[in-house]
Design an enzyme around this catalytic site. Sequence first.
Site, PDB file in Angstrom:
ATOM      1  N   LYS A  94       0.757  -1.303   0.013  1.00 31.20           N
ATOM      2  CA  LYS A  94       0.039   0.045   0.162  1.00 31.20           C
ATOM      3  C   LYS A  94       0.873   1.385  -0.064  1.00 31.20           C
ATOM      4  O   LYS A  94       2.040   1.461   0.682  1.00 31.20           O
ATOM      5  CB  LYS A  94      -0.810  -0.100   1.350  1.00 31.20           C
ATOM      6  CG  LYS A  94      -1.880   1.117   1.488  1.00 31.20           C
ATOM      7  CD  LYS A  94      -1.266   2.099   2.548  1.00 31.20           C
ATOM      8  CE  LYS A  94      -0.565   1.680   3.647  1.00 31.20           C
ATOM      9  NZ  LYS A  94       0.039   3.011   4.683  1.00 31.20           N
ATOM     10  N   GLY A 137       5.255   1.890   6.747  1.00 32.58           N
ATOM     11  CA  GLY A 137       4.147   2.552   5.818  1.00 32.58           C
ATOM     12  C   GLY A 137       3.673   2.371   4.852  1.00 32.58           C
ATOM     13  O   GLY A 137       3.150   3.046   3.709  1.00 32.58           O
ATOM     14  N   LEU A 138       3.976   1.151   4.550  1.00 33.56           N
ATOM     15  CA  LEU A 138       3.612   0.408   3.258  1.00 33.56           C
ATOM     16  C   LEU A 138       2.302  -0.508   3.534  1.00 33.56           C
ATOM     17  O   LEU A 138       2.092  -1.412   2.680  1.00 33.56           O
ATOM     18  CB  LEU A 138       4.883  -0.553   2.605  1.00 33.56           C
ATOM     19  CG  LEU A 138       5.909   0.619   2.318  1.00 33.56           C
ATOM     20  CD1 LEU A 138       7.029  -0.371   1.699  1.00 33.56           C
ATOM     21  CD2 LEU A 138       5.713   1.478   1.015  1.00 33.56           C
ATOM     22  N   GLY A 139       1.940  -0.694   4.784  1.00 35.15           N
ATOM     23  CA  GLY A 139       0.618  -1.582   5.041  1.00 35.15           C
ATOM     24  C   GLY A 139       1.161  -3.115   4.877  1.00 35.15           C
ATOM     25  O   GLY A 139       0.168  -3.913   4.750  1.00 35.15           O
ATOM     26  N   GLY A 140       1.996  -3.611   5.231  1.00 39.06           N
ATOM     27  CA  GLY A 140       2.436  -4.933   4.992  1.00 39.06           C
ATOM     28  C   GLY A 140       1.833  -5.843   5.767  1.00 39.06           C
ATOM     29  O   GLY A 140       0.999  -6.786   5.135  1.00 39.06           O
ATOM     30  N   ASP A 164      -5.898   0.280   8.239  1.00 40.70           N
ATOM     31  CA  ASP A 164      -5.717   0.029   6.954  1.00 40.70           C
ATOM     32  C   ASP A 164      -6.112  -1.403   6.120  1.00 40.70           C
ATOM     33  O   ASP A 164      -6.085  -1.334   5.005  1.00 40.70           O
ATOM     34  CB  ASP A 164      -4.182   0.040   6.699  1.00 40.70           C
ATOM     35  CG  ASP A 164      -3.598   1.490   6.815  1.00 40.70           C
ATOM     36  OD1 ASP A 164      -4.250   2.567   7.071  1.00 40.70           O
ATOM     37  OD2 ASP A 164      -2.306   1.569   6.857  1.00 40.70           O
ATOM     38  N   PRO A 220       8.988  -4.208   3.809  1.00 38.73           N
ATOM     39  CA  PRO A 220       9.579  -4.060   5.057  1.00 38.73           C
ATOM     40  C   PRO A 220       8.438  -3.807   6.214  1.00 38.73           C
ATOM     41  O   PRO A 220       7.352  -3.565   5.714  1.00 38.73           O
ATOM     42  CB  PRO A 220      10.266  -2.655   4.868  1.00 38.73           C
ATOM     43  CG  PRO A 220      10.575  -2.701   3.437  1.00 38.73           C
ATOM     44  CD  PRO A 220       9.367  -3.447   2.863  1.00 38.73           C
ATOM     45  N   VAL A 221       8.783  -4.065   7.336  1.00 42.42           N
ATOM     46  CA  VAL A 221       8.038  -4.048   8.581  1.00 42.42           C
ATOM     47  C   VAL A 221       8.082  -2.580   9.092  1.00 42.42           C
ATOM     48  O   VAL A 221       9.177  -2.066   9.229  1.00 42.42           O
ATOM     49  CB  VAL A 221       8.374  -5.146   9.679  1.00 42.42           C
ATOM     50  CG1 VAL A 221       7.365  -5.033  10.810  1.00 42.42           C
ATOM     51  CG2 VAL A 221       8.091  -6.604   8.836  1.00 42.42           C
ATOM     52  N   ALA A 222       7.127  -2.153   9.617  1.00 38.56           N
ATOM     53  CA  ALA A 222       6.795  -0.748  10.339  1.00 38.56           C
ATOM     54  C   ALA A 222       7.436   0.170   9.358  1.00 38.56           C
ATOM     55  O   ALA A 222       8.106   1.075   9.622  1.00 38.56           O
ATOM     56  CB  ALA A 222       7.508  -0.871  11.700  1.00 38.56           C
TER      57      ALA A 222
END
Length: 280
Positions: free
Chosen positions: A9, A98-101, A136, A94-96
């Site tokens: 995201k 801002g890409l909504g993983g 999200d 990646p974790v934490a």
Amino acid sequence: MAFEHAPAKLNLALHVRGRRADGYHDLETLFAFTAFGDSLTAEPARDLSLTIEGDFAGPAGQGDDNLVLRAARLLQRETGIRTGAALHLTKRIPVAAGLGGGSADAAAALRLLAREWGVERSRADLTAMAAELGADVPACVASQTCLGTGRGEVLTPVDAGVAGMPVLIMNPRVPVPTGPVFAGWDGVDRGPLDPELHLGELRNDLEAPAVALVPAIATMIEWLAAREHCVVARMSGSGGSVFALFRSMAAASAASRAVPAEWWSAYTSMRQPGGDGGPQ
């Protein structure tokens, strides 16, 4: 083996309008999704289980609190299903960051298991269910461009004109916890988000507090903005990933090759309407 893609995201813009009494914030954000993302598979099993591989498997965590397992248990509870599944997540986002993983993974679990378990639930039902898992997650269920309001869970489809555009995503390899970024917001309402405006006229109100925590975010945005044929460069979500949209694949590819080694990056394209994406 059943497969589901979990597209990353992007918040093309994020306007924070105010703090709420419940501790959350009123937001207006423009969600969009990329062809890059995680992958989730499922095989029939008596119980629920989850294994994770990939570059970010360690930070994602394989415990019971992982959003994939929480989503699976929620679907079981809401439908009365007692079937299990052996779930396997390939973690590329990646974790934490801002890409909504985690949200994308939870949404993928809802879609995949509803299909595999024969659950007769509409996309609207799954979206409503997803709100229990995080702000999200509802947007990630459809993984289509939309305007999010409220906490981000009230969704209105929009056409931001970005489908298929080349995009370069970068991250400073530093996790940025959401809580401290929101806590650092200065409380100033800088106005509504009008999705009809050019992306360059919009903003991310969380950039300043995120940069205060991780100055490399500002350095990356400046680096991207200076690339040839960059349309817009901005931070996504609460950070610390940033992205740039480009006018041509050649320009995005050239920028991708020039990314400094200390930064993580992914060169991909914006998801097409109705597309299932696929990792790139």
